[in-house]
Design an enzyme around this catalytic site. Structure first.
Site, mmCIF file in Angstrom:
data_model
loop_
_atom_site.group_PDB
_atom_site.id
_atom_site.type_symbol
_atom_site.label_atom_id
_atom_site.label_comp_id
_atom_site.label_asym_id
_atom_site.label_seq_id
_atom_site.Cartn_x
_atom_site.Cartn_y
_atom_site.Cartn_z
ATOM 1 C CD GLU A 110 -3.168 0.686 0.402
ATOM 2 O OE1 GLU A 110 -2.648 1.497 -0.396
ATOM 3 O OE2 GLU A 110 -4.373 0.685 0.647
ATOM 4 C CG ASP A 114 -6.152 8.021 6.707
ATOM 5 O OD1 ASP A 114 -5.968 8.324 7.892
ATOM 6 O OD2 ASP A 114 -6.840 8.729 5.951
ATOM 7 C CG PHE A 163 -4.589 15.134 2.124
ATOM 8 C CD1 PHE A 163 -5.425 14.036 2.135
ATOM 9 C CD2 PHE A 163 -4.134 15.612 0.897
ATOM 10 C CE1 PHE A 163 -5.814 13.416 0.949
ATOM 11 C CE2 PHE A 163 -4.522 15.011 -0.291
ATOM 12 C CZ PHE A 163 -5.353 13.904 -0.267
ATOM 13 C CB VAL A 164 0.988 13.046 2.468
ATOM 14 C CG1 VAL A 164 1.551 13.571 3.776
ATOM 15 C CG2 VAL A 164 0.385 11.658 2.661
HETATM 16 P P1 IMP Z 1 -7.651 3.883 4.810
HETATM 17 O O1 IMP Z 1 -8.567 2.813 4.291
HETATM 18 O O2 IMP Z 1 -8.413 4.938 5.586
HETATM 19 O O3 IMP Z 1 -6.479 3.357 5.591
HETATM 20 O O4 IMP Z 1 -7.114 4.673 3.560
HETATM 21 C C1 IMP Z 1 -6.250 4.116 2.645
HETATM 22 C C2 IMP Z 1 -6.301 4.805 1.311
HETATM 23 O O5 IMP Z 1 -6.740 6.173 1.414
HETATM 24 C C3 IMP Z 1 -4.933 4.900 0.715
HETATM 25 O O6 IMP Z 1 -4.652 3.781 -0.087
HETATM 26 C C4 IMP Z 1 -4.991 6.175 -0.093
HETATM 27 O O7 IMP Z 1 -5.484 5.897 -1.396
HETATM 28 C C5 IMP Z 1 -5.984 7.038 0.612
HETATM 29 N N1 IMP Z 1 -5.336 8.055 1.483
HETATM 30 C C6 IMP Z 1 -5.256 8.045 2.828
HETATM 31 N N2 IMP Z 1 -4.604 9.110 3.297
HETATM 32 C C7 IMP Z 1 -4.242 9.824 2.204
HETATM 33 C C8 IMP Z 1 -3.486 11.042 2.039
HETATM 34 O O8 IMP Z 1 -3.020 11.696 2.974
HETATM 35 N N3 IMP Z 1 -3.290 11.441 0.750
HETATM 36 C C9 IMP Z 1 -3.776 10.748 -0.342
HETATM 37 N N4 IMP Z 1 -4.469 9.606 -0.223
HETATM 38 C C10 IMP Z 1 -4.706 9.149 1.040
#
Ligand code: IMP
Length: 187
Positions: A110, A114, A163-164
């Protein structure tokens, strides 16, 4: 380092300002360390690296350049954030894994974990196909934002809940081509 990489100090993406957060040099150094670790731990195991599209495409391509053991590569695709900066809280599988997983060592790759929702879903889903082992490799981890129970075996960088952008990560589909990682400059 080649000067042809796109390496501005600051960028504007969809009307928001971002500043450099993790440089190309820092990325290269950490990827080399992770590659060495994977080479030792998966020697003789012929793992299948499964990249999660779209975000992991650059990280997976670059980590492959540090992996010298015999291995395979596949991709799968989950729904993204859409055009937002916060998770929708739902996971939808848009492209399934083609590789035969049973009895194999799987490394899920991945760009970022997040909330952990996507990785939690993925690990559980892959386990249903009886792999020999499932490991998780993520370039970035927002520890403070992680709400779901996730197994993270290899983490490139622990980062704050901000946010990155860049190095595969997008904001409303833009910015993936930036060669280093940027953070939202909301100061
Ligand atoms: P999670 O399911 O909340 O852990 O999010 C995972 C997915 O969210 C990642 O594979 C990214 O595509 C997207 N994501 C999470 N944080 C960011 C960020 O800061 N910038 C861009 N995409 C993000």
């Amino acid at each position: 380092m080649s000067s042809s990489f796109y390496l501005p100090e600051e960028v504007t993406c969809n009307d928001e300002s971002f500043k450099v957060f993790i440089t190309k040099e820092q990325l290269e150094e950490r990827l080399s360390q992770l590659g060495n670790q994977l080479n030792k731990e998966f020697e003789g195991k012929k793992p299948i690296f499964i990249g999660v599209l779209n975000g992991a495409f650059i990280f997976l391509a670059d980590i492959m350049r540090h992996v010298s053991i015999s291995c395979e590569v596949d991709f799968m695709k989950l729904s993204s954030y859409g055009d937002e900066k916060v998770s929708s809280g739902k996971v939808t599988e848009l492209k399934h894994i083609d590789a035969k997983i049973e009895g194999r060592h799987i490394i899920l790759v991945e760009d970022i974990v997040d909330t952990g929702l996507s990785m939690n879903y993925l690990v559980e889903n892959v386990k249903k196909y009886n792999p020999e082992s499932v490991s998780v490799l993520t370039l970035l981890h927002k520890k403070e934002a992680t709400k779901y129970d996730v197994q993270l075996d290899y983490v490139g960088f622990e980062i704050p809940d901000a946010f990155v952008l860049g190095y595969g990560l997008d904001y409303a589909q833009e910015g993936r081509n930036l060669a280093q990682i940027y953070v939202l400059d909301d100061a």
